[in-house]
Design an enzyme around this catalytic site. Structure first.
Site, PDB file in Angstrom:
ATOM      1  CE  LYS A  36      -4.090  -1.328  -0.488  1.00 42.43           C
ATOM      2  NZ  LYS A  36      -4.631  -2.406   0.329  1.00 42.43           N
TER       3      LYS A  36
ATOM      4  CE  LYS B   6      -9.528 -13.414  -5.404  1.00 38.99           C
ATOM      5  NZ  LYS B   6     -10.213 -12.142  -5.614  1.00 38.99           N
TER       6      LYS B   6
ATOM      7  CE  LYS C 293     -15.151  -6.269  -3.922  1.00 38.58           C
ATOM      8  NZ  LYS C 293     -16.072  -6.973  -3.071  1.00 38.58           N
TER       9      LYS C 293
HETATM   10  P1  ADP Z   1     -12.376  -8.992  -4.383  1.00 36.76           P
HETATM   11  O1  ADP Z   1     -11.232  -9.904  -4.719  1.00 36.76           O
HETATM   12  O2  ADP Z   1     -13.424  -8.999  -5.423  1.00 36.76           O
HETATM   13  O3  ADP Z   1     -11.963  -7.601  -3.952  1.00 36.76           O
HETATM   14  P2  ADP Z   1     -12.747  -9.413  -1.609  1.00 36.76           P
HETATM   15  O4  ADP Z   1     -11.291  -9.409  -1.393  1.00 36.76           O
HETATM   16  O5  ADP Z   1     -13.571  -8.295  -1.102  1.00 36.76           O
HETATM   17  O6  ADP Z   1     -13.063  -9.653  -3.151  1.00 36.76           O
HETATM   18  O7  ADP Z   1     -13.336 -10.792  -1.057  1.00 36.76           O
HETATM   19  C1  ADP Z   1     -14.031 -10.982   0.120  1.00 36.76           C
HETATM   20  C2  ADP Z   1     -14.050 -12.497   0.389  1.00 36.76           C
HETATM   21  O8  ADP Z   1     -14.631 -13.188  -0.733  1.00 36.76           O
HETATM   22  C3  ADP Z   1     -12.641 -13.049   0.521  1.00 36.76           C
HETATM   23  O9  ADP Z   1     -12.368 -13.313   1.862  1.00 36.76           O
HETATM   24  C4  ADP Z   1     -12.631 -14.349  -0.245  1.00 36.76           C
HETATM   25  O10 ADP Z   1     -12.752 -15.436   0.648  1.00 36.76           O
HETATM   26  C5  ADP Z   1     -13.879 -14.344  -1.081  1.00 36.76           C
HETATM   27  N1  ADP Z   1     -13.568 -14.302  -2.527  1.00 36.76           N
HETATM   28  C6  ADP Z   1     -13.349 -13.217  -3.291  1.00 36.76           C
HETATM   29  N2  ADP Z   1     -13.132 -13.540  -4.583  1.00 36.76           N
HETATM   30  C7  ADP Z   1     -13.216 -14.896  -4.638  1.00 36.76           C
HETATM   31  C8  ADP Z   1     -13.105 -15.862  -5.687  1.00 36.76           C
HETATM   32  N3  ADP Z   1     -12.905 -15.517  -6.947  1.00 36.76           N
HETATM   33  N4  ADP Z   1     -13.251 -17.173  -5.384  1.00 36.76           N
HETATM   34  C9  ADP Z   1     -13.499 -17.553  -4.116  1.00 36.76           C
HETATM   35  N5  ADP Z   1     -13.619 -16.694  -3.080  1.00 36.76           N
HETATM   36  C10 ADP Z   1     -13.483 -15.389  -3.319  1.00 36.76           C
END
Ligand code: ADP
Ligand code: TRP
Length: 329
Positions: free
Chosen positions: A113, A196, A199
């Protein structure tokens, strides 16, 4: 009912997508049946990167609505907003008194960061792990379901818990374990050929997406020219489609397309059409609930207030002990 306490937090950065659902939410739904659970929205944490978050309360509301629409139950779990539980800040302060500059500076996500926002390397960013530890320790949680990226923060939490217990000669804080789900947790891939869905990856299918948007996103999924040798391994982009198919479709549908693939007769257009319809069938009821709940402002206010009350009851009990242990009267 298991005696252990489960806690998880999410930063309010946008709507929930299929990855969040199958990677986290689905497990929360099971956990709330078995454990005393706390699920909260980490709005203070978002200030470490967004000091003037224009739409913070809107984002918090969105996640809250979506949590409820997915089936998190206010009767079973405490669902609350971090900033409604002021006790967390006081514990954060105490933990910070025993957190050292060097160890905080060595945290990988801090270094990352700091590189990303060189003009805003603020103390909140540095002490992100102590705030997270306060979130967890304030309820003396035992299990914290988190992704791999949070492992270092969890190690810091355990370290702060141990250190507090040692300095003040107490056993107040259990060392919380990172909870990985029994059986496999699906990692939902992106449809753009990336590993993966996320967002920030810009490839997410959201629970709130309209059917026509889901169709568009799925039809655009990357594929290849198809197998030419029967029973060959699937390349990653194709495996990705099947992974999502396995999550949202029936076993029969999955087997049907898998057999077609193995026989080199697969038509990706058909697969994608089916996949889109099955995603829509899966998300539509959730989407309708999101719209219903969103329209009911009074209900939302009530949910947030009740969640805060439950969380504060548990938090103030811990804080009372902490104050006594440190020496405040
Ligand atoms: P992003 O990667 O979209 O920013 P976050 O980091 O906010 O998502 O994810 C919140 C929770 O959702 C994480 O703790 C994770 O366990 C789950 N998660 C996010 N993306 C995935 C994915 N593609 N497959 C499985 N679990 C996921
Ligand atoms: N740091 C977590 C994330 O970025 C969010 C979070 C804040 C959290 N406090 C927490 C997660 C406490 C679990 C427990 O995803």
């Amino acid at each position: 009912m298991n005696k252990e306490i489960v806690l998880s937090g999410i930063r309010p950065t946008g709507n929930l997508h299929l990855g969040n659902y199958f990677g986290a939410m689905k497990n929360f739904l099971r956990l709330q049946e078995e454990y005393k659970c706390f699920f909260f929205i980490a709005d203070w944490h978002s200030l470490t990167t967004h000091p003037r978050p224009g739409d913070l309360s809107e984002n918090v509301r969105k996640i809250l609505v979506e949590y409820l629409a997915c089936g998190l139950d206010t009767e079973k779990a405490a669902i609350y907003v971090q900033s409604d539980v002021k006790e967390v800040i006081e514990l954060y302060l105490y933990l910070n008194m025993n957190a050292y500059l060097g160890e905080l500076q060595r945290v990988t996500s801090f270094k990352e960061k700091a590189r990303q926002q060189p003009d805003n390397i603020n103390a909140g960013l540095l002490t992100y792990p102590t705030l997270m530890a306060a979130d967890i320790l304030i309820h003396r949680a035992n299990k914290v379901p988190v992704g791999k990226d949070q492992e270092q923060n969890m190690e810091m939490t355990r370290k702060f818990a141990r250190r507090f217990n040692t300095i003040y000669e107490t056993d107040l804080f259990p060392e919380p374990e990172s909870y990985t789900f029994p059986g496999e947790t699906v990692k939902v891939p992106g449809l753009d050929g990336s590993g993966k869905m996320g967002k920030s990856e810009g490839n997410a299918i959201y629970l709130i997406d309209e059917p026509q948007d889901i169709r568009k996103k799925v039809m655009k999924a990357v594929t290849d020219s198809g197998p030419t040798v029967p029973n060959s391994d699937k390349p990653e982009v194709i495996e990705n489609l099947f992974t999502i198919l396995r999550a949202v479709s029936s076993q029969d549908t999955y087997t049907y397309f898998n057999d077609k693939y193995n026989a080199c007769e697969i038509r990706y257009g058909d697969l994608k059409k089916q996949l889109a319809e099955d995603i829509i069938a899966f998300t539509s009821p959730i989407r309708e609930k999101i719209l219903d709940i969103s329209a009911n402002k009074d209900y939302m206010t009530k949910v947030a207030a009740e969640g805060a009350e439950k969380a504060r009851e548990s938090a103030s009990a811990t804080l009372k002990e902490v104050r006594k242990i440190i020496g405040f009267r």
